[in-house]
Design an enzyme around this catalytic site. Structure first.
Site, mmCIF file in Angstrom:
data_model
loop_
_atom_site.group_PDB
_atom_site.id
_atom_site.type_symbol
_atom_site.label_atom_id
_atom_site.label_comp_id
_atom_site.label_asym_id
_atom_site.label_seq_id
_atom_site.Cartn_x
_atom_site.Cartn_y
_atom_site.Cartn_z
ATOM 1 N N CYS A 1 -19.344 41.822 23.727
ATOM 2 C CA CYS A 1 -18.818 40.542 23.250
ATOM 3 C C CYS A 1 -18.867 40.517 21.721
ATOM 4 O O CYS A 1 -19.891 40.877 21.115
ATOM 5 C CB CYS A 1 -19.654 39.394 23.811
ATOM 6 S SG CYS A 1 -19.170 37.774 23.176
ATOM 7 N N HIS B 1 -22.956 39.673 33.980
ATOM 8 C CA HIS B 1 -24.003 39.444 34.977
ATOM 9 C C HIS B 1 -23.530 38.505 36.071
ATOM 10 O O HIS B 1 -23.902 37.327 36.117
ATOM 11 C CB HIS B 1 -25.267 38.907 34.296
ATOM 12 C CG HIS B 1 -26.018 39.949 33.542
ATOM 13 N ND1 HIS B 1 -26.917 39.662 32.548
ATOM 14 C CD2 HIS B 1 -25.991 41.306 33.639
ATOM 15 C CE1 HIS B 1 -27.424 40.785 32.059
ATOM 16 N NE2 HIS B 1 -26.867 41.790 32.704
ATOM 17 N N GLU C 1 -29.180 42.259 26.466
ATOM 18 C CA GLU C 1 -28.712 41.982 25.112
ATOM 19 C C GLU C 1 -29.823 42.214 24.098
ATOM 20 O O GLU C 1 -29.601 42.806 23.031
ATOM 21 C CB GLU C 1 -28.196 40.551 25.017
ATOM 22 C CG GLU C 1 -27.658 40.211 23.633
ATOM 23 C CD GLU C 1 -27.243 38.758 23.509
ATOM 24 O OE1 GLU C 1 -27.390 38.197 22.409
ATOM 25 O OE2 GLU C 1 -26.764 38.189 24.513
ATOM 26 N N SER D 1 -20.466 33.607 33.103
ATOM 27 C CA SER D 1 -20.051 34.833 33.797
ATOM 28 C C SER D 1 -19.659 34.583 35.249
ATOM 29 O O SER D 1 -19.382 35.531 35.987
ATOM 30 C CB SER D 1 -21.188 35.872 33.743
ATOM 31 O OG SER D 1 -22.402 35.316 34.190
ATOM 32 N N CYS E 1 -24.043 31.444 21.311
ATOM 33 C CA CYS E 1 -22.580 31.422 21.288
ATOM 34 C C CYS E 1 -22.048 30.033 21.640
ATOM 35 O O CYS E 1 -22.712 29.223 22.283
ATOM 36 C CB CYS E 1 -22.014 32.498 22.203
ATOM 37 S SG CYS E 1 -21.883 32.039 23.935
ATOM 38 N N THR F 1 -27.774 35.482 22.308
ATOM 39 C CA THR F 1 -26.667 34.520 22.321
ATOM 40 C C THR F 1 -26.677 33.565 23.505
ATOM 41 O O THR F 1 -25.929 32.582 23.498
ATOM 42 C CB THR F 1 -25.316 35.259 22.312
ATOM 43 O OG1 THR F 1 -25.196 36.029 23.518
ATOM 44 C CG2 THR F 1 -25.186 36.170 21.107
#
Length: 491
Positions: free
Chosen positions: A281, A226, A311, A451, A379, A349
């Site tokens: 991922c 993104h 997601e 990102s 994450c 995440t």
């Protein structure tokens, strides 16, 4: 100390004088400009040189404004790093703006001389600005165009073009005031880690490798990560981004984005005989595996996340009838399941760690036997960046987060900073920074979502140093050495 505007001629100074803006008349020509520069060096104030000028290239027209990205004079070329901030401010006020090098000459430039300066890369010319290049503090230059290659200075219409240029200067005053109020001494606090994480680097590399191995076009379902700048760069290389796989020609090479997809998407890709390279991922894949394990044994899964995020959409697709998205603590306090049903939870995440834990705590209190991951699904990169921005926000007057608006982890960084009581803004790049935010902000924190390309942060730092935030301090929260392997299709 706020900046001062220097106008060479009396008529230019008159156009620029308004309450709240300090305007000095510097005098026309290099000799008078050099004298003004010496006086201002002693004063130590930020300086913005503004006046009329001549265009060197055809796309710059009378009445347009030119913001100097560099000054080209006898001493060589000197960069003016705050130019993107000033150009963006002028455009926000509806003005026609060009950014590029401005040359200074000892006398009025026309004919062959105009072409000679253009050949050196300048887009406009004046007689004074280069004399200010020796100033040690913040410096900016704006020129309103009066003459052009096809409309030279000494011909009918000069007066009207001059009036047009002065009107443009007058219209520029609000943006010039914003620059003067924003410029001043200060410090940049860089949160570390910031920018790309291992999952993002892997996803981008997968698209690049697919283009190398299979040739363009390579089709990518949704944005691979993104970030608008990443997408634009990959498009230039030959990637084609689509919303769904049914838009992809049969048999084409296709990359699935880093955020993961529902099993139905994979089935649709097989039905079209697509060559699929999966850029999901590995940490998102872990969440999918957890959800499949829970739902496979009959549990209802509470998925903590944002219902409209890709997601979450992909994770819900693993078992739509057994997954309930829980977006906040209020929803967690109200959610219901049939009596005797086993329950579990998983997380998107890229959530804010503190908010996600609040939601999970409510669920654990209401459902004491609820199953969950051994380690939270958020994450490592999201966690590290949030901890780093928390530390920076405690010291900063303003936090700027580099990232696109559709980036969940970038949005969460803004929220985390704001919850510490610090002003925070999300910007896709330096062009979105509003000078008004910088007024009074002596310490500016900078970070970037996982990102966001690191070169965008470097651009932002360079521009902010150009308005006086010359001290740069790195605040390191954690070292990241995670590397994810590439899928066999591109390894």
């Amino acid at each position: 100390m706020t900046g001062v505007v220097v106008a060479p001629m009396r008529v230019e100074a008159a156009a620029l004088r308004v309450p709240g803006l300090t305007v000095l008349r510097g005098g026309m020509g290099p000799r008078r400009a050099a004298e003004s520069a010496r006086r201002l060096t002693a004063a130590g104030r930020p300086v913005l040189v503004a006046g009329v000028g001549g265009a060197l290239v055809p796309q710059v027209r009378p009445g347009d404004l030119v913001v100097a990205t560099a000054l080209d004079g006898p001493a060589g070329r000197v960069p003016l790093p705050s130019a993107p901030l000033l150009a963006a401010a002028l455009r926000r006020h509806g003005l026609s703006v060009h950014a590029g090098p401005v040359a200074s000459a000892p006398s009025v430039v026309d004919g062959a001389d105009r072409a000679r300066f253009a050949a050196r890369g300048a887009i406009a010319v004046d007689m004074e600005s280069a004399e200010f290049a020796t100033l040690s503090g913040p410096l900016a230059v704006v020129r309103a165009i009066v003459d052009t290659p096809d409309q030279p200075l000494w011909r009918p219409g000069t007066v009207l073009r001059g009036i047009s240029g002065l009107r443009s200067l007058r219209a520029a005053v609000p943006a010039l005031r914003e620059w003067c109020e924003a410029a001043g001494d200060g410090e940049l606090l860089l949160a570390s880690p910031r920018s790309f994480c291992a999952g993002v680097e892997r996803a981008i590399q997968i698209v690049e490798r697919a283009l190398e191995r299979y040739g363009a076009p390579v089709y990518v379902r949704r944005q691979v990560v993104h970030n608008a700048h990443v997408v634009q760069r990959l498009e230039a290389m030959g990637a084609v981004f689509v919303a769904e796989v049914d838009e992809i020609p049969r048999g084409a090479t296709t990359v699935l984005a880093a955020h993961g997809v529902a099993p139905a998407v994979r089935a649709a890709a097989r039905a079209r005989d697509l060559r699929v390279v999966d850029a999901t991922c590995p940490l998102v894949t872990k969440v999918h595996s957890e959800v499949k394990r829970y739902t496979g044994r009959g549990d209802t899964v509470f998925l903590i996340g944002h219902v409209d995020h890709e997601e979450v959409e992909g994770t819900v697709g693993e078992a739509p009838d057994r997954i309930v998205v829980v977006e906040d603590a209020e929803a967690a306090a109200q959610v219901r399941v049939p009596e005797g049903t086993g329950v579990a939870y998983a997380m998107q995440t890229t959530l804010a760690v503190d908010e996600a834990e609040e939601i999970a705590s409510v669920l654990r209190t209401r459902f004491p036997s609820i199953a969950g991951p051994r380690h939270d699904d958020i994450c490592y990169a999201t966690t590290n960046r949030q901890r780093a921005v928390t530390r920076v926000a405690q010291e900063a007057d303003l936090v700027l987060v580099v990232g696109s608006a559709n980036s969940s982890n970038s949005q969460r960084l803004v929220e985390v900073a704001r919850r510490r009581g610090t002003r925070a803004r999300l910007v896709d790049d330096v062009s979105e920074v509003d000078l008004r935010w910088l007024a009074g902000a002596r310490r500016i924190g900078i970070t970037a979502g996982a990102s966001a390309p690191p070169d965008l942060v470097a651009d932002l730092v360079r521009c902010l140093r150009g308005v006086g935030r010359s001290t740069v301090t790195e605040h390191a929260e954690a070292d990241e050495d995670v590397v994810f392997t590439l899928p066999r299709e591109v390894s």
